[in-house]
Design an enzyme around this catalytic site. Structure first.
Site, mmCIF file in Angstrom:
data_model
loop_
_atom_site.group_PDB
_atom_site.id
_atom_site.type_symbol
_atom_site.label_atom_id
_atom_site.label_comp_id
_atom_site.label_asym_id
_atom_site.label_seq_id
_atom_site.Cartn_x
_atom_site.Cartn_y
_atom_site.Cartn_z
ATOM 1 N N THR A 185 58.757 -15.884 30.090
ATOM 2 C CA THR A 185 58.903 -14.472 29.730
ATOM 3 C C THR A 185 60.343 -14.078 29.434
ATOM 4 O OG1 THR A 185 57.117 -13.953 31.280
ATOM 5 C CG2 THR A 185 58.356 -12.114 30.478
ATOM 6 N N ARG A 213 43.037 -16.309 29.210
ATOM 7 C CA ARG A 213 43.818 -15.805 30.349
ATOM 8 C C ARG A 213 44.754 -14.686 29.856
ATOM 9 N NH1 ARG A 213 49.619 -15.831 31.840
ATOM 10 N NH2 ARG A 213 49.668 -15.618 34.096
ATOM 11 N N VAL A 214 44.846 -13.613 30.610
ATOM 12 C CA VAL A 214 45.664 -12.467 30.201
ATOM 13 C C VAL A 214 46.911 -12.393 31.064
ATOM 14 C CG1 VAL A 214 45.718 -9.954 29.971
ATOM 15 C CG2 VAL A 214 43.658 -11.222 29.322
ATOM 16 N N SER A 215 48.061 -12.306 30.378
ATOM 17 C CA SER A 215 49.359 -12.257 31.055
ATOM 18 C C SER A 215 49.648 -10.861 31.606
ATOM 19 C CB SER A 215 50.434 -12.636 30.037
ATOM 20 O OG SER A 215 51.700 -12.298 30.514
ATOM 21 N N ASP A 216 50.498 -10.814 32.628
ATOM 22 C CA ASP A 216 50.961 -9.514 33.156
ATOM 23 C C ASP A 216 51.866 -8.783 32.167
ATOM 24 O OD1 ASP A 216 52.908 -11.761 33.857
ATOM 25 O OD2 ASP A 216 54.133 -9.966 34.082
ATOM 26 N N ILE A 236 55.202 -15.649 37.853
ATOM 27 C CA ILE A 236 53.778 -15.967 37.708
ATOM 28 C C ILE A 236 52.987 -14.675 37.528
ATOM 29 C CG2 ILE A 236 51.767 -16.929 38.889
ATOM 30 C CD1 ILE A 236 53.631 -19.026 40.063
HETATM 31 N N1 GLY Z 1 54.805 -13.668 33.444
HETATM 32 C C1 GLY Z 1 54.220 -14.284 32.329
HETATM 33 C C2 GLY Z 1 52.891 -14.834 32.586
HETATM 34 O O1 GLY Z 1 52.588 -15.305 33.682
HETATM 35 O O2 GLY Z 1 52.085 -14.817 31.700
#
Ligand code: GLY
Length: 322
Positions: A185, A213-216, A236
């Protein structure tokens, strides 16, 4: 003349902080110096924009574009590959003045995902995922772009040989032998000369994740701003979502806590929960703060007087500020 003087007096000293991820080590070949040069180059290009009157939002977008273009970081060019060897990127922009969030989730074949987030600021539908984002790219006639680099492909091939045994790709793109580990990121937070705040975050994701999968990064958990504070997170994604970190810090400041206290309290809680994450932030008073539970946070800032970074900040303290 009087008008000019009054305007100048009402101006705020712009502030800027950027990050290129968080992780466990920067001891790879030319690690610290190379990352510092990359980050400083971005700060040195973006801070003068703020001095010459750019909005926080525009400065954030420019900073994110530059970081997305640097193959060293996991966003835009140099994004990590997912389990099926495809790149899917996510990005968000939050304008603190308007309290307005926009973003794209799992978009492919684009050079600057943050630009899509910017365009979506003025749309009725402000967060688009894969098909919708692809449709928008077609409508805007954005040139197709492949963000894959040889190093990220080699990294994926290497992981494939070991049947994806390693949990995460490198914090920055270097030869996989350097064993850099974890995190991802990029992010930019700015306060402009009119006192407006904005935050932007962009990522290639966790790497090796399953499709969908969806990122934060394109959620208020990973990127959030109001008129009081702005925050961009790294680490993460699942940990960041569980803490709802960016929104948690911003809401605390909005409710009256100082930025330093909001960061300290939020990172103490994150550490208690064994999270692996980091964040950068600025509040409306111009305080700049950063925090991490991971070993290193790749951040650099300009506070109006000087440029600094957090690359060799490995003390036990969870947060720092200037
Ligand atoms: N912080 C980025 C991700 O885990 O997708």
């Amino acid at each position: 003349m009087l008008k000019t003087l009054v305007k100048m007096e009402s101006q705020v000293q712009p502030k800027l902080i950027i990050h290129g991820g968080a992780g466990s080590s920067l001891k790879g070949k030319d690690g610290v110096e190379a990352v510092r040069n990359s980050l400083f180059k971005v700060v040195e290009e973006v801070y003068p924009l703020l001095l010459s009157g750019a909005t926080a939002r525009d400065a954030v977008v420019r900073g994110c574009q530059l970081l997305e273009d640097d193959p060293r970081f996991n966003a835009g060019t140099g994004s990590v590959l997912q389990s099926d060897a495809q790149i899917r990127m996510s990005a968000a922009l939050m304008d603190g003045e308007r309290s307005r969030f926009s973003g794209v989730i799992n978009v492919s074949r684009v050079q600057h995902p943050i630009e899509l987030a910017l365009i979506l600021q003025n749309s009725d539908d402000r967060v688009l995922s894969d098909y919708g984002a692809a449709e928008m790219l077609r409508e805007l006639q954005v040139k197709s772009y492949d963000p894959m680099t040889d190093l990220r492909l080699q990294e994926w091939m290497h992981e494939r040989q070991s049947n994806f045994g390693k949990k995460m790709p490198g914090v920055v793109s270097e030869l996989y032998e350097s064993k850099l580990s974890q995190s991802r990121t990029i992010g930019v937070v700015a306060l402009d000369s009119q006192g407006r705040l904005a935050a932007g975050t962009s990522t290639g994701g966790k790497g090796l994740e399953r499709i969908g999968r969806v990122s934060d990064s394109a959620m208020p958990a990973g990127n959030y701003a109001t008129a009081h504070a702005a925050v961009s997170c790294t680490g993460i994604g699942e940990d960041i979502i569980d803490e709802c970190l960016a929104a948690r810090i911003v809401v605390r400041v909005t409710d009256g806590l100082s930025l330093q206290d909001a960061m300290q309290r939020s990172f103490a809680e994150a550490q208690q929960h064994n999270r692996d994450l980091g964040a950068i932030s600025i509040d409306a008073t111009g305080a700049i703060a950063w925090g991490k539970t991971s070993q290193v946070l790749l951040a650099a800032y300009h506070n109006g007087q000087q440029i600094g970074d957090t690359l060799e900040w490995t003390e036990d303290l969870l947060t720092g500020c200037i």
